[in-house]
Design a protein around this motif. Structure first.
Motif, PDB file in Angstrom:
ATOM      1  N   LEU A  90       0.828  -1.208   0.000  1.00 44.25           N
ATOM      2  CA  LEU A  90       0.000   0.000   0.000  1.00 44.25           C
ATOM      3  C   LEU A  90       0.863   1.259   0.000  1.00 44.25           C
ATOM      4  O   LEU A  90       0.500   2.270  -0.604  1.00 44.25           O
ATOM      5  N   MET A  91       2.006   1.195   0.678  1.00 45.03           N
ATOM      6  CA  MET A  91       2.945   2.334   0.635  1.00 45.03           C
ATOM      7  C   MET A  91       3.426   2.546  -0.796  1.00 45.03           C
ATOM      8  O   MET A  91       3.530   3.675  -1.271  1.00 45.03           O
ATOM      9  N   ALA A  92       3.726   1.456  -1.492  1.00 51.08           N
ATOM     10  CA  ALA A  92       4.218   1.545  -2.867  1.00 51.08           C
ATOM     11  C   ALA A  92       3.152   2.105  -3.804  1.00 51.08           C
ATOM     12  O   ALA A  92       3.476   2.749  -4.804  1.00 51.08           O
ATOM     13  N   ARG A  93       1.887   1.884  -3.479  1.00 51.42           N
ATOM     14  CA  ARG A  93       0.802   2.429  -4.298  1.00 51.42           C
ATOM     15  C   ARG A  93       0.507   3.887  -3.962  1.00 51.42           C
ATOM     16  O   ARG A  93      -0.367   4.502  -4.570  1.00 51.42           O
ATOM     17  N   GLY A  94       1.214   4.451  -2.975  1.00 47.07           N
ATOM     18  CA  GLY A  94       1.072   5.865  -2.661  1.00 47.07           C
ATOM     19  C   GLY A  94       0.067   6.189  -1.587  1.00 47.07           C
ATOM     20  O   GLY A  94      -0.326   7.348  -1.440  1.00 47.07           O
ATOM     21  N   PHE A  95      -0.375   5.220  -0.826  1.00 48.63           N
ATOM     22  CA  PHE A  95      -1.350   5.463   0.232  1.00 48.63           C
ATOM     23  C   PHE A  95      -0.674   6.173   1.409  1.00 48.63           C
ATOM     24  O   PHE A  95       0.494   5.920   1.716  1.00 48.63           O
ATOM     25  N   VAL A 111      -0.216   0.887  12.003  1.00 45.47           N
ATOM     26  CA  VAL A 111       0.401   1.113  10.692  1.00 45.47           C
ATOM     27  C   VAL A 111       1.792   1.698  10.867  1.00 45.47           C
ATOM     28  O   VAL A 111       2.750   1.262  10.209  1.00 45.47           O
ATOM     29  N   LYS A 112       1.931   2.669  11.753  1.00 44.15           N
ATOM     30  CA  LYS A 112       3.247   3.272  11.992  1.00 44.15           C
ATOM     31  C   LYS A 112       4.242   2.241  12.514  1.00 44.15           C
ATOM     32  O   LYS A 112       5.419   2.258  12.132  1.00 44.15           O
ATOM     33  N   THR A 113       3.769   1.327  13.359  1.00 44.11           N
ATOM     34  CA  THR A 113       4.634   0.270  13.879  1.00 44.11           C
ATOM     35  C   THR A 113       5.080  -0.655  12.745  1.00 44.11           C
ATOM     36  O   THR A 113       6.260  -1.006  12.642  1.00 44.11           O
ATOM     37  N   HIS A 114       4.141  -1.047  11.883  1.00 49.51           N
ATOM     38  CA  HIS A 114       4.487  -1.902  10.745  1.00 49.51           C
ATOM     39  C   HIS A 114       5.488  -1.214   9.827  1.00 49.51           C
ATOM     40  O   HIS A 114       6.445  -1.846   9.357  1.00 49.51           O
ATOM     41  N   ILE A 115       5.285   0.077   9.590  1.00 54.03           N
ATOM     42  CA  ILE A 115       6.190   0.813   8.706  1.00 54.03           C
ATOM     43  C   ILE A 115       7.587   0.893   9.316  1.00 54.03           C
ATOM     44  O   ILE A 115       8.593   0.692   8.617  1.00 54.03           O
ATOM     45  N   SER A 116       7.666   1.144  10.609  1.00 52.95           N
ATOM     46  CA  SER A 116       8.994   1.209  11.239  1.00 52.95           C
ATOM     47  C   SER A 116       9.672  -0.160  11.214  1.00 52.95           C
ATOM     48  O   SER A 116      10.887  -0.259  11.031  1.00 52.95           O
ATOM     49  N   ASN A 117       8.894  -1.243  11.355  1.00 55.32           N
ATOM     50  CA  ASN A 117       9.457  -2.592  11.245  1.00 55.32           C
ATOM     51  C   ASN A 117       9.972  -2.865   9.834  1.00 55.32           C
ATOM     52  O   ASN A 117      11.032  -3.472   9.660  1.00 55.32           O
ATOM     53  N   VAL A 118       9.231  -2.405   8.841  1.00 54.15           N
ATOM     54  CA  VAL A 118       9.679  -2.566   7.447  1.00 54.15           C
ATOM     55  C   VAL A 118      10.963  -1.788   7.232  1.00 54.15           C
ATOM     56  O   VAL A 118      11.906  -2.284   6.599  1.00 54.15           O
ATOM     57  N   PHE A 119      11.034  -0.567   7.760  1.00 51.11           N
ATOM     58  CA  PHE A 119      12.256   0.234   7.637  1.00 51.11           C
ATOM     59  C   PHE A 119      13.446  -0.494   8.253  1.00 51.11           C
ATOM     60  O   PHE A 119      14.532  -0.515   7.671  1.00 51.11           O
ATOM     61  N   LEU A 120      13.250  -1.075   9.416  1.00 50.66           N
ATOM     62  CA  LEU A 120      14.334  -1.796  10.085  1.00 50.66           C
ATOM     63  C   LEU A 120      14.772  -3.022   9.287  1.00 50.66           C
ATOM     64  O   LEU A 120      15.966  -3.263   9.104  1.00 50.66           O
ATOM     65  N   LYS A 121      13.793  -3.783   8.798  1.00 51.75           N
ATOM     66  CA  LYS A 121      14.110  -5.024   8.095  1.00 51.75           C
ATOM     67  C   LYS A 121      14.725  -4.783   6.722  1.00 51.75           C
ATOM     68  O   LYS A 121      15.502  -5.603   6.241  1.00 51.75           O
ATOM     69  N   LEU A 122      14.382  -3.658   6.103  1.00 47.29           N
ATOM     70  CA  LEU A 122      14.974  -3.332   4.799  1.00 47.29           C
ATOM     71  C   LEU A 122      16.174  -2.401   4.933  1.00 47.29           C
ATOM     72  O   LEU A 122      16.779  -2.041   3.921  1.00 47.29           O
ATOM     73  N   ASP A 123      16.483  -1.999   6.167  1.00 42.83           N
ATOM     74  CA  ASP A 123      17.608  -1.111   6.447  1.00 42.83           C
ATOM     75  C   ASP A 123      17.479   0.207   5.675  1.00 42.83           C
ATOM     76  O   ASP A 123      18.376   0.615   4.943  1.00 42.83           O
ATOM     77  N   LYS A 125      15.476   4.415   5.808  1.00 40.17           N
ATOM     78  CA  LYS A 125      15.019   5.461   6.722  1.00 40.17           C
ATOM     79  C   LYS A 125      13.768   6.178   6.228  1.00 40.17           C
ATOM     80  O   LYS A 125      13.114   6.872   6.989  1.00 40.17           O
ATOM     81  N   ARG A 126      13.462   6.054   4.933  1.00 42.00           N
ATOM     82  CA  ARG A 126      12.318   6.760   4.353  1.00 42.00           C
ATOM     83  C   ARG A 126      11.454   5.796   3.542  1.00 42.00           C
ATOM     84  O   ARG A 126      11.909   4.737   3.127  1.00 42.00           O
ATOM     85  N   ARG A 127      10.228   6.241   3.286  1.00 45.67           N
ATOM     86  CA  ARG A 127       9.292   5.430   2.506  1.00 45.67           C
ATOM     87  C   ARG A 127       9.841   5.163   1.107  1.00 45.67           C
ATOM     88  O   ARG A 127       9.759   4.047   0.600  1.00 45.67           O
ATOM     89  N   THR A 128      10.366   6.218   0.475  1.00 42.71           N
ATOM     90  CA  THR A 128      10.866   6.056  -0.892  1.00 42.71           C
ATOM     91  C   THR A 128      12.030   5.077  -0.950  1.00 42.71           C
ATOM     92  O   THR A 128      12.127   4.280  -1.886  1.00 42.71           O
ATOM     93  N   GLN A 129      12.889   5.129   0.062  1.00 47.64           N
ATOM     94  CA  GLN A 129      14.007   4.178   0.107  1.00 47.64           C
ATOM     95  C   GLN A 129      13.494   2.755   0.301  1.00 47.64           C
ATOM     96  O   GLN A 129      13.996   1.813  -0.324  1.00 47.64           O
ATOM     97  N   ALA A 130      12.501   2.595   1.153  1.00 49.46           N
ATOM     98  CA  ALA A 130      11.945   1.266   1.416  1.00 49.46           C
ATOM     99  C   ALA A 130      11.299   0.695   0.155  1.00 49.46           C
ATOM    100  O   ALA A 130      11.485  -0.482  -0.181  1.00 49.46           O
ATOM    101  N   ILE A 131      10.576   1.529  -0.560  1.00 44.02           N
ATOM    102  CA  ILE A 131       9.923   1.075  -1.793  1.00 44.02           C
ATOM    103  C   ILE A 131      10.975   0.707  -2.834  1.00 44.02           C
ATOM    104  O   ILE A 131      10.880  -0.328  -3.500  1.00 44.02           O
ATOM    105  N   GLN A 132      11.995   1.544  -2.968  1.00 44.22           N
ATOM    106  CA  GLN A 132      13.048   1.272  -3.937  1.00 44.22           C
ATOM    107  C   GLN A 132      13.781  -0.030  -3.607  1.00 44.22           C
ATOM    108  O   GLN A 132      14.031  -0.858  -4.477  1.00 44.22           O
TER     109      GLN A 132
END
Length: 141
Positions: A90-95, A111-123, A125-132
């Motif tokens: 959903l982040m990748a779709r721009g939500f 949602v914020k907790t899930h996003i911070s977990n995704v940031f940690l697991k993908l190493d 810091k930002r949504r755009t970096q995580a999507i990339q």
């Protein structure tokens, strides 16, 4: 009697043709400039519409969805849970965070907790970096 009617009708038809020719001649002589300007205006209008459509036409790019194959093994390799993967999609779709919460029927803090977990697991810091990074790892199309 029929002959008289036929002669009168032919005479009337001839007079009507003569009157129409005189009317046309009068129209062409007195209103010729207006007629020509109207024709030129119509031609330029049609040309402008055609050129505008030609110049502003958007090009469509066909993207095949069959090229992307989701691999669940990649999720276990990165340690991303199924729910975190849904949030990542959903982040990748721009939500926004609120839209993700509304879509998944969870709270905004979840949602914020899930996003911070995704940031940690993908190493990242930002949504755009995580999507990339997710695209590079072939997690999302």
């Amino acid at each position: 009697m029929k002959r008289t009617i036929l002669l009168y009708s032919l005479a009337l038809a001839g007079l009507i043709v003569l009157l129409k020719m005189l009317e046309y001649r009068f129209l062409v002589q007195t209103l010729s400039l207006e007629i020509y300007l109207g024709i030129v205006a119509i031609l330029f209008t049609v040309l402008g519409i055609w050129a505008g459509q030609k110049m502003t036409r958007t090009k469509t790019v066909l993207v095949t969805q069959s090229a992307f194959q989701f691999d669940p093994a990649l999720l276990t390799k990165t340690g991303i849970s199924k729910r975190e993967y849904e949030v990542l999609e959903l982040m990748a779709r721009g939500f926004s965070n609120q839209e993700i919460a509304d879509t998944l029927f969870v709270s905004l803090n979840t949602v914020k907790t899930h996003i911070s977990n995704v940031f940690l697991k993908l190493d990242t810091k930002r949504r755009t970096q995580a999507i990339q990074k997710a695209k590079e790892l072939r997690l999302i199309p």
